[in-house]
Design a protein around this motif. Structure first.
Motif, PDB file in Angstrom:
ATOM      1  N   UNK B  37       0.826  -1.219   0.000  1.00  0.00           N
ATOM      2  CA  UNK B  37       0.000   0.000   0.000  1.00  0.00           C
ATOM      3  C   UNK B  37       0.853   1.259   0.000  1.00  0.00           C
ATOM      4  N   UNK B  38       1.842   1.253  -0.856  1.00  0.00           N
ATOM      5  CA  UNK B  38       2.677   2.448  -0.988  1.00  0.00           C
ATOM      6  C   UNK B  38       3.123   2.530  -2.451  1.00  0.00           C
ATOM      7  N   UNK B  39       3.671   3.680  -2.797  1.00  0.00           N
ATOM      8  CA  UNK B  39       4.190   3.868  -4.150  1.00  0.00           C
ATOM      9  C   UNK B  39       5.711   3.947  -4.043  1.00  0.00           C
ATOM     10  N   UNK B  40       6.372   3.060  -4.739  1.00  0.00           N
ATOM     11  CA  UNK B  40       7.837   3.046  -4.727  1.00  0.00           C
ATOM     12  C   UNK B  40       8.330   3.385  -6.117  1.00  0.00           C
ATOM     13  N   UNK B  41       9.145   4.409  -6.219  1.00  0.00           N
ATOM     14  CA  UNK B  41       9.682   4.715  -7.548  1.00  0.00           C
ATOM     15  C   UNK B  41      11.103   4.179  -7.650  1.00  0.00           C
ATOM     16  N   UNK B  42      11.455   3.788  -8.858  1.00  0.00           N
ATOM     17  CA  UNK B  42      12.811   3.325  -9.141  1.00  0.00           C
ATOM     18  C   UNK B  42      13.422   4.314 -10.123  1.00  0.00           C
ATOM     19  N   UNK B  43      14.521   4.935  -9.699  1.00  0.00           N
ATOM     20  CA  UNK B  43      15.194   5.887 -10.584  1.00  0.00           C
ATOM     21  C   UNK B  43      16.658   5.465 -10.751  1.00  0.00           C
ATOM     22  N   UNK B  44      17.312   6.072 -11.718  1.00  0.00           N
ATOM     23  CA  UNK B  44      18.731   5.758 -11.937  1.00  0.00           C
ATOM     24  C   UNK B  44      19.071   5.953 -13.393  1.00  0.00           C
ATOM     25  N   UNK B  45      20.360   6.017 -13.694  1.00  0.00           N
ATOM     26  CA  UNK B  45      20.767   6.265 -15.079  1.00  0.00           C
ATOM     27  C   UNK B  45      20.332   5.157 -16.039  1.00  0.00           C
ATOM     28  N   UNK B  46      20.301   5.474 -17.307  1.00  0.00           N
ATOM     29  CA  UNK B  46      19.892   4.486 -18.316  1.00  0.00           C
ATOM     30  C   UNK B  46      20.788   3.259 -18.263  1.00  0.00           C
ATOM     31  N   UNK B  47      20.174   2.122 -18.439  1.00  0.00           N
ATOM     32  CA  UNK B  47      20.945   0.886 -18.561  1.00  0.00           C
ATOM     33  C   UNK B  47      21.401   0.299 -17.241  1.00  0.00           C
ATOM     34  N   UNK B  48      20.841   0.783 -16.130  1.00  0.00           N
ATOM     35  CA  UNK B  48      21.328   0.273 -14.840  1.00  0.00           C
ATOM     36  C   UNK B  48      20.414  -0.815 -14.280  1.00  0.00           C
ATOM     37  N   UNK B  49      19.408  -1.224 -15.033  1.00  0.00           N
ATOM     38  CA  UNK B  49      18.624  -2.392 -14.623  1.00  0.00           C
ATOM     39  C   UNK B  49      17.294  -2.101 -13.949  1.00  0.00           C
ATOM     40  N   UNK B  50      16.843  -0.848 -14.017  1.00  0.00           N
ATOM     41  CA  UNK B  50      15.580  -0.503 -13.357  1.00  0.00           C
ATOM     42  C   UNK B  50      14.415  -1.312 -13.924  1.00  0.00           C
ATOM     43  N   UNK B  51      14.273  -1.247 -15.252  1.00  0.00           N
ATOM     44  CA  UNK B  51      13.156  -1.952 -15.895  1.00  0.00           C
ATOM     45  C   UNK B  51      13.333  -3.461 -15.790  1.00  0.00           C
ATOM     46  N   UNK B  52      14.594  -3.888 -15.837  1.00  0.00           N
ATOM     47  CA  UNK B  52      14.866  -5.332 -15.712  1.00  0.00           C
ATOM     48  C   UNK B  52      14.367  -5.818 -14.347  1.00  0.00           C
ATOM     49  N   UNK B  53      14.650  -5.041 -13.307  1.00  0.00           N
ATOM     50  CA  UNK B  53      14.193  -5.439 -11.980  1.00  0.00           C
ATOM     51  C   UNK B  53      12.665  -5.409 -11.918  1.00  0.00           C
ATOM     52  N   UNK B  54      12.076  -4.350 -12.479  1.00  0.00           N
ATOM     53  CA  UNK B  54      10.610  -4.239 -12.470  1.00  0.00           C
ATOM     54  C   UNK B  54       9.980  -5.454 -13.147  1.00  0.00           C
TER      55      UNK B  54
END
Lengths: 228, 261
Positions: B37-54
């Motif tokens: 019940x919270x909103x967690x944002x993932x930020x970071x430079x391109x190519x560092x695996x944010x979307x991969x983790x998502x």
């Protein structure tokens, strides 16, 4: 460096804050000096020139707000701009103490009351030295330098206490000078509060560098009668 | 990495999670709790695996043949890698960067998931469609045109339709991969307001390149960075209010204040 625009504007504002600080330092030294010279024309000039400081404060505040809106800073940049907003406000209030002293000087006018000029000058010189170094620490973002300054406020406080007791004693033995004695106490009060506000600037330097909002000394009464 | 100090019960937990594309390690030793019940944002430079983790959280990466993982990800206490993947994706919905409605009516877009899970009762479907569109803040705009093609809507409406489609299967978690990057500022703010309301019922994880968006819209922020071998790791994770005013790590500070690299 991808934030050249922001950095160069921050430097410009810092330089302007330094300049505003110099104007405030000069105002309090001049106001105290006219207590010695009893140059009421000069006191009137100091009183009137406070508007220049007020205008500069608003111009700086506006520049800071524009940077907040257009550059959308985060982290240290955000803390720096938030601290700048507070520091320009502090400087403007400090200038009001100089204005207040000039006003009291005019009010005392030709009265022959003995003004403790030497102690007032010592208070002003000590306060200006503290302000000058606090602004250097602020601009250089040097928390160690900032942390060392507030304790020097004791020197100003001791002078204030000395003047306070001497003036009360004087008023008791010379009741016809009660009104002027009260004026003397307000001058001392203004100088004492001027030095107190240096501590607030030092606190902001700590805030910029560490992110912590902390009280560096417990100032007593915040009652502000600078405008007398 | 400093761990998140949160009172919330963890909804998603990654333990020593690593992901490889063939020989290339894209994620290294991810250990994280994401509160429910919270909103967690993932930020970071391109190519560092944010979307991969998502995409790992609902096992979308398994669609890529050379991907292998080690370590674990839990949804509540359940290991997602031992769960039935269809069941997992019912619990963990996803919204993508570009709105991608099916070339079907608005109604059929939203009803697609429940139907695929075997629901045929028209009255129940209508109820689900209305609730999902209402929760996605789209109902009032489309209620008289449910038969119209989803593709006829504006970009912002299409993205909210995709959110409604994700909500229709009653997930517990919604993953969003740059959900507003193709939208104008007003549509973006609508999505941000919408997710604020959704967190009462769902846990939301959102990847974004827009730091103002992360600052505005999320409760917690996870900052990814890249090792010299280009594998991604979490450099800092904390309350959004802390990350954007007083980050603990210099790399975070440099990244969010635009002085990275």
């Amino acid at each position: 460096m991808p934030r050249e625009t922001l950095d160069s504007k921050l430097t410009q504002i810092q330089n302007e804050i330094y300049l505003l600080g110099s104007m405030v330092e000069q105002a309090i030294l001049d106001a105290t000096n006219t207590l010695k010279t009893r140059d009421l024309k000069e006191a009137k000039r100091i009183f009137e020139e406070d508007t220049v400081i007020n205008e500069k404060r608003f111009a700086l505040e506006n520049a800071i707000i524009i940077l907040l809106a257009t550059q959308q800073p985060f982290a240290r940049d955000l803390r720096l701009l938030a601290a700048m907003l507070l520091v320009v406000n502090e400087l403007e209030r400090m200038a009001d103490y100089a204005k207040g002293i000039a006003k009291i000087n005019i009010k005392i006018g030709k009265s022959d009351i003995d003004i403790p000029v030497r102690d007032f000058q010592k208070m002003a010189e000590q306060s200006v030295s503290m302000l000058h170094r606090s602004l250097s620490a602020f601009i250089e973002q040097n928390p160690n330098q900032a942390a060392a300054i507030p304790q020097e406020d004791d020197i100003v406080d001791e002078l204030y206490t000395k003047i306070y007791h001497a003036t009360i004693q004087y008023a008791i033995t010379n009741p016809s000078y009660m009104d002027q004695a009260n004026d003397i106490l307000w001058i001392a009060h203004n100088l004492e509060r001027f030095a107190d506000r240096v501590t607030n600037i030092c606190e902001r330097t700590i805030f910029i560098t560490t992110g912590e909002l902390m009280e560096m000394s417990s100032n007593d009464d915040e009652t502000d009668l600078s405008d007398f | 990495m400093r761990s998140l100090q949160s009172n919330g019960k963890p909804k998603i937990t990654a333990k020593n999670f690593n992901l490889f594309y063939g020989d290339f390690q894209a994620l290294k030793e991810i250990n994280v709790d994401i509160p429910e019940h919270s909103i967690t944002s993932i930020i970071g430079p391109s190519g560092c695996g944010k979307s991969t983790f998502l995409r790992s959280i609902n096992r979308m990466n398994e669609l890529i043949p050379c991907v292998k993982t080690t370590g674990k990800i839990f949804l509540d206490a359940n290991d997602i890698f031992t769960q039935d993947v269809v069941e997992l994706r019912k619990q963990v919905g996803m919204v993508f960067q570009r709105p991608n409605p099916f070339p079907k009516s608005i109604f059929d877009n939203v009803a697609y998931g429940p139907r695929a899970h075997g629901l045929k009762n028209k009255a129940v479907l209508e109820e689900i469609v209305e609730k999902s569109l209402t929760d996605a803040a789209l109902w009032d705009e489309v209620k008289d045109n449910l038969h119209k093609s989803g593709l006829a809507l504006s970009g912002g409406q299409q993205q909210r339709l995709c959110i409604a489609r994700a909500l229709a299967v009653e997930p517990q978690v919604i993953l969003m991969d740059e959900p507003a990057s193709a939208l104008d500022p007003i549509a973006t703010l609508k999505i941000e307001e919408l997710i604020q309301n959704l967190k009462k019922e769902y846990t939301i994880v959102i990847v974004t390149h827009n730091m103002q968006q992360a600052a505005r819209a999320s409760d917690h922020t996870m900052v990814f960075n890249m090792n010299p071998d280009r594998s991604g790791y979490i450099i800092e994770y904390g309350k959004t209010s802390q990350i954007f005013t007083n980050p603990h790590e210099k790399i975070t500070e440099d990244y969010i204040s635009g002085r990275f690299g």
